[in-house]
Design an enzyme around this catalytic site. Structure first.
Site, short mmCIF file in Angstrom:
data_model
loop_
_atom_site.label_atom_id
_atom_site.label_comp_id
_atom_site.label_asym_id
_atom_site.label_seq_id
_atom_site.Cartn_x
_atom_site.Cartn_y
_atom_site.Cartn_z
N CYS A 1 68.90 11.77 76.01
CA CYS A 1 69.61 10.71 75.32
C CYS A 1 68.87 10.31 74.04
O CYS A 1 69.48 10.15 72.98
CB CYS A 1 69.78 9.50 76.24
SG CYS A 1 70.81 8.19 75.55
N CYS A 2 67.54 10.17 74.14
CA CYS A 2 66.75 9.83 72.95
C CYS A 2 66.83 10.94 71.91
O CYS A 2 66.88 10.67 70.71
CB CYS A 2 65.30 9.59 73.35
SG CYS A 2 64.99 8.03 74.22
N CYS B 1 66.74 0.29 73.09
CA CYS B 1 68.15 0.28 73.47
C CYS B 1 68.38 -0.65 74.66
O CYS B 1 67.51 -0.78 75.53
CB CYS B 1 68.61 1.69 73.81
SG CYS B 1 68.63 2.82 72.40
N CYS C 1 67.81 0.60 78.35
CA CYS C 1 66.46 1.07 78.68
C CYS C 1 65.37 0.06 78.33
O CYS C 1 64.20 0.41 78.22
CB CYS C 1 66.19 2.39 77.98
SG CYS C 1 67.34 3.71 78.43
N CYS D 1 60.08 7.31 72.87
CA CYS D 1 61.42 7.88 72.71
C CYS D 1 61.36 9.34 72.29
O CYS D 1 62.30 10.08 72.49
CB CYS D 1 62.22 7.06 71.70
SG CYS D 1 61.57 7.13 70.02
#
Length: 239
Positions: A114-115, A200, A203, A226
């Site tokens: 995702c990062c 985010c 998270c 990240c």
């Protein structure tokens, strides 16, 4: 001069100089240079330092589209307060997000992926053509940052190497707090609500008394970065 030798020379010359001197040399002597900012808990310090040199410098802001609404509002507040005129908002292309995370659930089972999708790839694409970039990392944040230099070489895969500049490398939390108070800079509203480090929304969690300031980032996931700067204790490869 090769970049390794140049960064060694810069570290020797500027090791006892002020952070604003480091920002000044970065913006005025290293070629095309951008400031990268999350507009997080401490970001206003670096942005204020840079604004004293050049309010028109490129400021790259990564909008993962999973940020707290407070962060988006704070970004606008800080830009107005400091007179920043060249903020460039980076996002992953819609078609790429749809292909790899169409339900916006990737962070639940693969936060690294995702990062990479929402942060690393948009930033590395935006940094193409830049000779240097400025970050707000500090040694006191721990982990892979404890040996941070003011100047280092960034070697992204598939791109030419460039210089990464860390003007606040030697600052601690007291230095940051004092600077913000002395210059009456706006604070991120989530700091007062128990978020000393802000990423985010899915998270990031509140930090309890006695916990490390970054304890609320990717809590219980064995992840501390990240990937923009480091992964597994070593320099993160670019995408």
């Amino acid at each position: 001069m090769p970049l390794d030798g140049r960064t060694q020379t810069l570290n020797r010359i500027y090791r006892d100089r002020s952070a604003v001197d480091v920002v000044d040399v970065a913006l005025n002597t290293l070629g095309q240079t951008a400031v990268v900012s999350s507009f997080g808990a401490e970001s206003v310090v670096l942005l204020h330092l840079a604004a004293q040199i050049d309010r028109t410098m490129p400021v790259l802001f990564i909008d993962t589209e999973m940020l707290f609404p407070e962060t988006l509002a704070y970004q606008r507040e800080v830009a107005d307060a400091l007179g920043l005129t060249n903020i460039q908002t980076l996002r992953a292309p819609r078609e790429v997000v749809f292909e790899r995370d169409n339900e916006n659930l990737l962070h639940l089972h693969d936060p690294d992926a995702c990062c990479a999708l929402r942060k690393i790839e948009p930033l590395q694409k935006a940094l193409r053509g830049y000779d240097a970039w400025i970050s707000g990392r500090k040694r006191f944040q721990g982990g892979a940052r404890t040996a941070l230099d003011l100047f280092e070489v960034d070697r992204p895969t598939g791109q030419l190497p460039r210089i990464k500049v860390n003007p606040l490398a030697h600052w601690d939390s007291a230095d940051l707090r004092s600077y913000i108070e002395r210059h009456r800079l706006p604070r991120h509203p989530l700091v007062a609500r128990g978020y000393p480090s802000i990423g985010c929304m899915p998270c990031t969690s509140r930090v309890g008394a006695g916990e490390d300031a970054r304890a609320g980032r990717w809590r219980d996931q064995g992840k501390t970065e990240c990937g923009i700067h480091f992964a597994d204790g070593s320099a993160q490869r670019a995408v």
